[in-house]
Design a protein around this motif. Structure first.
Motif, short mmCIF file in Angstrom:
data_model
loop_
_atom_site.label_atom_id
_atom_site.label_comp_id
_atom_site.label_asym_id
_atom_site.label_seq_id
_atom_site.Cartn_x
_atom_site.Cartn_y
_atom_site.Cartn_z
N SER A 16 -27.37 79.78 -103.94
CA SER A 16 -26.65 78.64 -103.80
C SER A 16 -25.58 78.84 -102.62
O SER A 16 -25.02 78.07 -101.84
N LEU A 17 -25.08 80.18 -102.48
CA LEU A 17 -24.03 80.41 -101.54
C LEU A 17 -24.94 80.33 -100.06
O LEU A 17 -24.36 79.84 -99.16
N ARG A 21 -23.78 77.72 -97.09
CA ARG A 21 -23.73 77.99 -95.82
C ARG A 21 -24.50 77.37 -94.74
O ARG A 21 -24.24 76.64 -93.71
N TYR A 22 -26.03 77.00 -95.18
CA TYR A 22 -26.87 76.07 -94.34
C TYR A 22 -26.37 74.92 -94.24
O TYR A 22 -26.53 74.10 -93.12
N ALA A 23 -25.99 74.17 -95.34
CA ALA A 23 -25.58 72.86 -95.44
C ALA A 23 -24.31 72.58 -94.49
O ALA A 23 -24.13 71.71 -94.01
N ALA A 24 -23.50 73.64 -94.68
CA ALA A 24 -22.22 73.44 -93.55
C ALA A 24 -22.70 73.33 -92.24
O ALA A 24 -22.24 72.52 -91.60
N PHE A 70 -16.94 78.29 -102.52
CA PHE A 70 -17.33 77.17 -101.73
C PHE A 70 -16.69 76.20 -101.23
O PHE A 70 -16.90 76.06 -99.94
N ARG A 71 -15.76 75.82 -101.85
CA ARG A 71 -14.54 75.15 -101.23
C ARG A 71 -13.89 75.90 -99.99
O ARG A 71 -13.76 75.44 -98.90
N GLU A 72 -13.57 77.23 -100.02
CA GLU A 72 -13.12 78.07 -99.03
C GLU A 72 -14.15 78.17 -97.88
O GLU A 72 -13.66 78.07 -96.72
N LEU A 73 -15.48 78.38 -98.16
CA LEU A 73 -16.31 78.36 -97.09
C LEU A 73 -16.34 76.90 -96.52
O LEU A 73 -16.43 77.00 -95.11
N LEU A 74 -16.39 76.07 -96.88
CA LEU A 74 -16.73 74.47 -96.46
C LEU A 74 -15.25 74.27 -95.71
O LEU A 74 -15.18 73.76 -94.79
N ARG A 75 -13.85 74.60 -96.30
CA ARG A 75 -12.70 74.49 -95.26
C ARG A 75 -12.97 75.28 -94.21
O ARG A 75 -12.43 74.67 -93.07
N ILE A 131 -38.71 64.73 -108.54
CA ILE A 131 -38.04 63.35 -108.92
C ILE A 131 -37.01 62.89 -108.03
O ILE A 131 -36.64 61.85 -108.09
N ALA A 132 -36.52 63.69 -107.19
CA ALA A 132 -35.37 63.13 -106.09
C ALA A 132 -35.94 61.84 -105.48
O ALA A 132 -37.22 61.96 -104.92
N ALA A 133 -35.12 60.75 -105.18
CA ALA A 133 -35.62 59.81 -104.43
C ALA A 133 -35.29 60.18 -102.72
O ALA A 133 -35.68 59.30 -102.03
N CYS A 134 -34.56 60.97 -102.56
CA CYS A 134 -33.91 61.57 -100.98
C CYS A 134 -34.73 63.03 -100.75
O CYS A 134 -35.25 63.60 -101.70
N PRO A 135 -34.96 63.01 -99.62
CA PRO A 135 -35.68 64.34 -99.27
C PRO A 135 -34.88 65.72 -99.64
O PRO A 135 -33.46 65.45 -100.06
N VAL A 136 -35.38 66.78 -99.91
CA VAL A 136 -34.75 67.93 -100.52
C VAL A 136 -35.10 69.04 -99.54
O VAL A 136 -36.25 69.34 -99.41
N THR A 137 -34.16 69.99 -99.24
CA THR A 137 -34.20 71.06 -98.44
C THR A 137 -33.94 72.46 -99.21
O THR A 137 -32.81 72.27 -99.93
N VAL A 138 -34.90 73.03 -99.44
CA VAL A 138 -34.77 74.44 -100.43
C VAL A 138 -34.55 75.58 -99.45
O VAL A 138 -35.16 75.88 -98.40
N VAL A 139 -33.32 76.12 -99.51
CA VAL A 139 -32.84 77.36 -98.88
C VAL A 139 -33.30 78.67 -99.80
O VAL A 139 -32.86 78.77 -100.70
N ARG A 140 -33.75 79.50 -99.05
CA ARG A 140 -34.29 81.11 -99.38
C ARG A 140 -33.16 81.72 -99.01
O ARG A 140 -32.77 81.95 -97.90
#
Length: 140
Positions: A16-17, A21-24, A70-75, A131-140
Motif C-alpha cells: 500500500s505504501l 507513492r505511485y498514486a502521488a 501516508f499523510r506525510e508522504l502526500l504532504r 466489482i468496481a465501476a471505475c478503472p483499477v490500477t494494481v501496484v506491485r
C-alpha cells in the motif's frame, strides 16, 4: 477521459505504501486529488455500550495513526488529498467510497499473489477488480 479524483486504499503494508507513492506521482501528472482510505475492523455488537465505545475509539485511533505515514508522504509530495476511515468489509468500503466520492480511478497495492492464487483466495484486490465501476490500477 479526465481523472480528477483517485481513491487509494491503504492498510500499512509495503504494497500500500508503493501504491501511495505511485498514486502521488500519477496525481501530479494528471492534476488529480487523492482520497486515502483505511478500513478498520468492525466492533462486535454484543459488547456493552461502554465497552463498545472504548473499542470503537481504540480502533479509530489505530486507523488514524496508520494513516499518518501516508499523510506525510502526500504532504511531502505536494499532493492534494483527504483521508477517510471506514469500517466493515474492505472491498465493500472501497467500492462504496469510490462511488460516493465519484472517483475516476482506484490505485491499490497487491499482496504479490499470482493471478491463480489470488482468485482461489478471493483477495480484496481481485474482488475490487471484479466489482468496481471505475478503472483499477494494481501496484506491485
Amino acid at each position: 477521459m479526465q481523472i480528477k479524483k483517485i481513491l487509494v486504499p491503504v492498510d500499512g503494508s509495503e504494497y500500500s505504501l508503493k501504491a501511495a507513492r505511485y498514486a502521488a506521482d500519477f496525481s501530479k501528472l494528471v492534476g488529480a486529488e487523492l482520497v486515502l482510505l483505511n478500513c478498520r475492523m468492525q466492533v462486535p455488537p454484543m459488547l456493552s455500550a461502554e465497552a463498545y465505545e472504548q473499542a470503537k475509539e481504540s480502533l479509530v485511533r489505530r486507523a488514524d495513526e496508520l494513516l499518518n505515514p501516508f499523510r506525510e508522504l502526500l504532504r511531502g509530495a505536494g499532493v492534494t488529498f483527504s483521508a477517510k476511515i471506514m469500517e466493515g468489509p474492505v472491498e465493500d468500503a472501497i467500492i462504496e467510497l469510490a462511488d460516493f466520492e465519484k472517483c475516476d480511478l482506484i490505485i491499490m497495492g497487491s499482496r504479490g499473489h499470482s493471478e491463480l492464487e489470488g482468485l482461489l483466495v478471493g483477495s480484496t484486490t481481485h474482488r475490487v477488480l471484479q466489482i468496481a465501476a471505475c478503472p483499477v490500477t494494481v501496484v506491485r
